[in-house]
Write a protein that holds these residues in place. Structure first.
Motif, short mmCIF file in Angstrom:
data_model
loop_
_atom_site.label_atom_id
_atom_site.label_comp_id
_atom_site.label_asym_id
_atom_site.label_seq_id
_atom_site.Cartn_x
_atom_site.Cartn_y
_atom_site.Cartn_z
N GLY A 15 21.94 -20.88 -22.02
CA GLY A 15 22.63 -20.70 -23.29
C GLY A 15 24.08 -21.13 -23.24
N LYS A 16 24.75 -20.95 -24.37
CA LYS A 16 26.15 -21.33 -24.51
C LYS A 16 27.07 -20.29 -23.86
CE LYS A 16 27.96 -22.53 -28.29
NZ LYS A 16 28.41 -22.47 -29.70
N LEU A 110 16.22 -18.55 -23.72
CA LEU A 110 17.35 -19.16 -24.41
C LEU A 110 18.13 -18.03 -25.07
CD1 LEU A 110 19.03 -21.48 -25.50
CD2 LEU A 110 17.36 -21.75 -27.34
N VAL A 111 19.34 -17.80 -24.59
CA VAL A 111 20.14 -16.67 -25.05
C VAL A 111 21.04 -17.11 -26.20
CG1 VAL A 111 21.76 -14.87 -24.38
CG2 VAL A 111 20.08 -15.72 -22.72
N PRO A 117 25.93 -17.37 -36.54
CA PRO A 117 24.92 -18.27 -37.10
C PRO A 117 24.63 -19.45 -36.18
CG PRO A 117 26.59 -17.72 -38.74
CD PRO A 117 27.10 -17.22 -37.44
N LEU A 118 23.35 -19.82 -36.10
CA LEU A 118 22.94 -20.96 -35.29
C LEU A 118 23.00 -22.23 -36.13
CD1 LEU A 118 21.76 -21.99 -32.58
CD2 LEU A 118 19.48 -21.62 -33.56
N CYS A 119 23.82 -23.18 -35.70
CA CYS A 119 23.96 -24.45 -36.42
C CYS A 119 22.93 -25.46 -35.93
CB CYS A 119 25.37 -25.01 -36.24
SG CYS A 119 26.67 -23.91 -36.82
N SER A 168 17.55 -21.29 -41.61
CA SER A 168 16.33 -22.07 -41.41
C SER A 168 16.32 -22.69 -40.01
CB SER A 168 16.23 -23.17 -42.47
OG SER A 168 17.35 -24.03 -42.43
N THR A 169 17.51 -22.95 -39.46
CA THR A 169 17.60 -23.52 -38.11
C THR A 169 17.04 -22.54 -37.08
OG1 THR A 169 19.59 -24.76 -38.72
CG2 THR A 169 19.16 -24.47 -36.37
#
Length: 221
Positions: A15-16, A110-111, A117-119, A168-169
């Protein structure tokens, strides 16, 4: 697997920066093996393997209690504040082959932060990274771990309501991994009950995948 009354599962966290990867790894292990703290730069700079003690009370087989051991590979963030994407990819790929090359990988987590929000670009980068690491069957061996779930709880948002209002992502990503996801409350730290719930969900994902493992060989290309 050491004996018929014990099972070991192999997990990698990806993950990030500042998503809580290392903290999640510590929660799974029931320890503080991995350094985890707030920082303006990426904290984890190399791969590190942590091993849990024997865990009881999580699973049974044929009516008998089965001891569980968890091995977690903590990894540098992707992207990283001090390493290139290629460096992180090659480092993680090598560590996966080194630590899980013989036994195989059960699950990649996947963390993601549930309060951020996920872009689309972030999701695309994460999926591409996992595909490069795990290959064409990555969806069967990947689950999403949503950290900081306590922030959603504080806002009075249940898991169902959260998913109903999710982007939706994120929903597309969850769909691609067959809706294998877990919410993790960071405020609870390493509480036994929370850990047991998370481990049971992980085992359920592994069971749904017929206990298959992904064998990872180191590529010199």
């Amino acid at each position: 697997m050491a004996d018929t009354n014990e099972m070991t599962i192999n997990v990698v966290v990806l993950g990030k920066t500042q998503t809580g990867k290392s903290a999640a790894g510590n929660s799974l292990l029931g320890s503080s093996d991995f350094e985890s703290r707030g920082s303006p730069s990426s904290v984890t700079k190399c791969c590190s393997l942590g091993r849990s003690c024997r865990i009881l009370g999580v699973m049974r087989r044929n009516g008998c209690e089965l001891a569980l051991r968890v091995q977690v590979l903590d990894t540098p963030s992707y992207p990283h504040s001090g390493l290139s994407k290629e460096q992180v990819r090659d480092m993680v790929r090598s560590a996966l082959a080194h630590h899980f090359g013989e036994e195989g990988l059960h699950l990649a987590l996947l963390v993601l932060r549930s309060d951020v929000p996920l872009c689309p670009d972030e999701s695309d980068d994460a999926v591409q990274f996992i595909q490069e690491l795990l290959g064409p069957t990555w969806k069967d061996f990947t689950a999403v771990l949503l950290t900081h779930a306590d922030k959603a709880e504080e806002a009075g948002c249940s898991e169902e309501a959260y998913l109903h209002s999710a982007s939706s992502t994120l929903l597309s990503l969850l769909s691609s991994v067959q809706h294998k996801y877990i919410f993790l409350d960071n405020q609870k730290g390493i509480i036994k009950e929370e850990r047991t719930i998370v481990l049971r969900k992980l085992l359920n994902f592994i069971r749904q995948n017929n206990y298959r493992v992904l064998l990872l060989k180191h590529s010199k290309e």
